[in-house]
Scaffold this motif. Structure first.
Motif, PDB file in Angstrom:
ATOM      1  N   UNK A 171     -21.313 -20.475  10.198  1.00 20.12           N
ATOM      2  CA  UNK A 171     -22.180 -19.446   9.852  1.00 20.12           C
ATOM      3  C   UNK A 171     -22.626 -19.682   8.314  1.00 20.12           C
ATOM      4  N   UNK A 172     -23.565 -19.150   7.777  1.00 18.47           N
ATOM      5  CA  UNK A 172     -23.828 -18.915   6.292  1.00 18.47           C
ATOM      6  C   UNK A 172     -24.431 -17.568   5.895  1.00 18.47           C
ATOM      7  N   UNK A 173     -24.201 -17.036   4.660  1.00 19.27           N
ATOM      8  CA  UNK A 173     -24.695 -16.029   4.423  1.00 19.27           C
ATOM      9  C   UNK A 173     -25.332 -16.249   3.042  1.00 19.27           C
ATOM     10  N   UNK A 174     -26.568 -15.869   2.821  1.00 21.76           N
ATOM     11  CA  UNK A 174     -27.368 -15.924   1.543  1.00 21.76           C
ATOM     12  C   UNK A 174     -27.304 -14.481   0.670  1.00 21.76           C
ATOM     13  N   UNK A 175     -26.347 -14.686  -0.113  1.00 22.23           N
ATOM     14  CA  UNK A 175     -26.074 -13.196  -1.022  1.00 22.23           C
ATOM     15  C   UNK A 175     -27.480 -12.854  -1.584  1.00 22.23           C
ATOM     16  N   UNK A 176     -28.075 -13.828  -2.607  1.00 14.35           N
ATOM     17  CA  UNK A 176     -29.171 -13.675  -3.171  1.00 14.35           C
ATOM     18  C   UNK A 176     -29.933 -15.198  -3.238  1.00 14.35           C
ATOM     19  N   UNK A 177     -30.985 -15.225  -4.227  1.00 17.71           N
ATOM     20  CA  UNK A 177     -31.695 -16.362  -4.366  1.00 17.71           C
ATOM     21  C   UNK A 177     -30.824 -17.401  -5.052  1.00 17.71           C
ATOM     22  N   UNK A 178     -29.740 -17.024  -5.539  1.00 19.20           N
ATOM     23  CA  UNK A 178     -28.795 -17.987  -6.285  1.00 19.20           C
ATOM     24  C   UNK A 178     -27.487 -18.338  -5.578  1.00 19.20           C
ATOM     25  N   UNK A 179     -26.907 -17.704  -4.697  1.00 21.31           N
ATOM     26  CA  UNK A 179     -25.874 -17.913  -4.205  1.00 21.31           C
ATOM     27  C   UNK A 179     -25.702 -17.832  -2.662  1.00 21.31           C
ATOM     28  N   UNK A 180     -25.220 -18.885  -2.052  1.00 20.90           N
ATOM     29  CA  UNK A 180     -25.116 -18.766  -0.532  1.00 20.90           C
ATOM     30  C   UNK A 180     -23.558 -19.322  -0.100  1.00 20.90           C
ATOM     31  N   UNK A 181     -23.115 -18.680   0.820  1.00 20.89           N
ATOM     32  CA  UNK A 181     -21.779 -18.959   1.386  1.00 20.89           C
ATOM     33  C   UNK A 181     -21.685 -19.253   2.856  1.00 20.89           C
ATOM     34  N   UNK A 218     -15.557 -24.908   4.772  1.00 22.34           N
ATOM     35  CA  UNK A 218     -15.884 -23.873   3.764  1.00 22.34           C
ATOM     36  C   UNK A 218     -17.078 -24.380   2.884  1.00 22.34           C
ATOM     37  N   UNK A 219     -18.065 -23.590   2.283  1.00 21.67           N
ATOM     38  CA  UNK A 219     -18.855 -24.361   1.582  1.00 21.67           C
ATOM     39  C   UNK A 219     -19.499 -23.019   0.601  1.00 21.67           C
ATOM     40  N   UNK A 220     -20.005 -23.454  -0.602  1.00 19.14           N
ATOM     41  CA  UNK A 220     -20.665 -22.531  -1.498  1.00 19.14           C
ATOM     42  C   UNK A 220     -21.713 -23.443  -2.172  1.00 19.14           C
ATOM     43  N   UNK A 221     -23.196 -22.850  -2.408  1.00 19.92           N
ATOM     44  CA  UNK A 221     -23.996 -23.248  -3.006  1.00 19.92           C
ATOM     45  C   UNK A 221     -24.562 -22.509  -3.970  1.00 19.92           C
ATOM     46  N   UNK A 222     -25.138 -23.023  -5.193  1.00 24.20           N
ATOM     47  CA  UNK A 222     -25.770 -22.198  -6.336  1.00 24.20           C
ATOM     48  C   UNK A 222     -27.200 -22.979  -6.413  1.00 24.20           C
TER      49      UNK A 222
END
Length: 445
Positions: A171-181, A218-222
């Motif tokens: 699963x992935x969660x888009x915190x805002x336009x900058x950060x996704x986890x 795990x992953x993080x995207x900026x």
């Protein structure tokens, strides 16, 4: 019990040597990068954050936030490796009561196995503006090598086949336009079939074993902007306690009565974790570029623990008894790296062209630890690809990759048997090369 002890030692060493070759496999070691035909076209540059296919589930689950709606994807990559070997094998015998003898023979052969198909399949679903779900079925590790049964280096290995299947909900969660986890869990099945000679003409040992293991990613995207982003991802190690059958065959009398047969065997194998940094940027309406750096902790294979539980057949003066043994093999592997750059050329609204260049280092530290069942070496990647938008819902991708070994490709591997014999294989895999051809389809509902 001297004969019983000798039998146990032979089985332990044979099983250990086979599994020492198996967990160590394709790409660097036995790692398979080929989880996306789209990505292969640009040498996996920007893997997980390019946003143009569903392989983010595997490479970086945070990248699923780039995939709107509900989508399915399936792909196949055909891989064929050419591994011509030129060298010699020296057998040395120190059997009690006989003078030492040395025999050197030619060991020229090709470790080319049958071409293998590497499949992948993905499903992603956007629940709302922030939550995304995904499922991936991939083959993250694999190996195939095959020599003739009586080639000069048979005591170091005759054939190998390894297959893995990884089931990865995420699963992935888009915190805002900058950060996704993102994150996911993996259930991984592994199956191996490995065969090698046993220091006597015609004699061989073959191990067939399988297991399930579990891990996570795990992953993080900026996102710097809508067109430029960078991602960091991690896939965990997975522990396998592989169990199966070990079969001795071809031993002449009187050894045949003691050694020929099928026994239980097992090996504790841990596939390595990796950490990957990727970036992707659409420069303008025509061009996009990407880059990837991946570190894999192959030093985890410094040692390999193998257990055998043979049952000694009943012979005069011997009583059948199950005997547990533990054998430790020193691999001395090192950590490996993959670096790649690539890009897209948007020829038209329907057609995208791709190209990439990559360099991957081998975990094998020196010729003394190179194995014929895994003739691994540093390699260059040269790739081309194309994607075509068939309709608003459907697209197809095709890619081709050429791999070429570079740097040290020599082998100087010595193995020993409990009979007082040794086998030293010396030579070179100077022209190892590979061809990969993939096709993939994606459909958006």
């Amino acid at each position: 019990m001297q004969s019983s002890s000798r039998t146990v030692r032979l089985l332990s060493i044979a099983i250990a040597s086979l599994f020492a070759a198996s967990p160590a496999v394709h790409a660097a070691g036995f790692q398979l990068t080929e989880q996306s035909v789209t990505g292969m076209g640009r040498a996996y540059a920007g893997a997980g954050v390019a946003g143009d296919d569903l392989s983010a589930v595997f490479y970086n689950p945070a990248g699923m936030t780039l995939l709107s709606g509900t989508r399915v994807q399936g792909g196949l990559t055909y891989a064929e490796i050419d591994a011509p070997f030129s060298g010699s094998n020296t057998s040395v015998s120190h059997l009690p009561g006989t003078p030492p003898s040395t025999v050197t023979t030619s060991a020229n052969d090709n470790g080319r196995g049958a071409g293998e198909v590497i499949p992948n399949g993905y499903l992603t679903h956007q629940v709302n503006d922030q939550l995304f779900l995904g499922l991936g079925v991939t083959t993250p590790f694999g190996l195939g090598a095959s020599y003739s049964d009586n080639w000069g280096g048979r005591d170091n290995g005759i054939s190998s086949s390894i297959m893995t299947v990884d089931i990865n909900p995420s699963l992935a969660y888009k915190l805002n336009d900058k950060w996704s986890f993102g994150g996911g869990v993996s259930a991984q099945y592994a199956k191996a079939d490995l065969k090698q000679g046993a220091y006597l003409p015609g004699a061989s040992g073959e191990l067939k074993a399988d297991s399930w293991g579990f891990g996570y990613n795990l992953g993080v995207m900026y996102s710097y902007s809508a067109d430029t982003r960078v991602g960091l991802s991690y896939r965990s190690k997975i522990y396998h306690d592989a169990k199966g059958d070990y079969t001795n065959a071809g031993f002449p009398a009187p050894l045949g009565g003691l050694l020929n047969g099928t026994y239980s065997g097992s090996a504790e194998v841990t596939t390595p974790e990796w950490l990957m940094l990727s970036g992707y940027s659409k420069l303008n309406s025509k061009f996009a570029v990407g880059a990837t750096a991946r570190w894999t902790r192959w030093s985890r294979f410094d040692q390999l623990v193998v257990k055998g539980s043979p049952v000694v057949p009943k012979l005069p003066g011997l009583t059948p008894a199950p005997i547990d043994t533990t054998t430790t093999i020193d691999n001395h592997w090192k950590n490996s790296w993959l670096f790649s750059v690539g890009g897209d050329y948007f020829y038209s609204e329907a057609l995208t062209l791709r190209a990439g260049l990559g360099y991957e280092t081998t975990p094998v530290p020196n010729p003394q630890h190179r194995n014929v069942l895994i003739p691994d070496a540093d390699r260059m990647w040269l790739t081309l690809g194309a994607g075509y938008q068939i309709s608003k819902q459907a697209s197809v991708d095709v890619s081709y990759a050429y791999l070429r070994a570079v740097g040290d490709t020599k082998i100087d591997n010595t193995s020993h048997s409990p009979f007082g014999t040794s086998s030293r294989l010396q030579g070179d895999y100077s022209s190892i090369s590979g061809h990969l051809l993939g096709v993939q389809m994606q459909y958006r509902f």
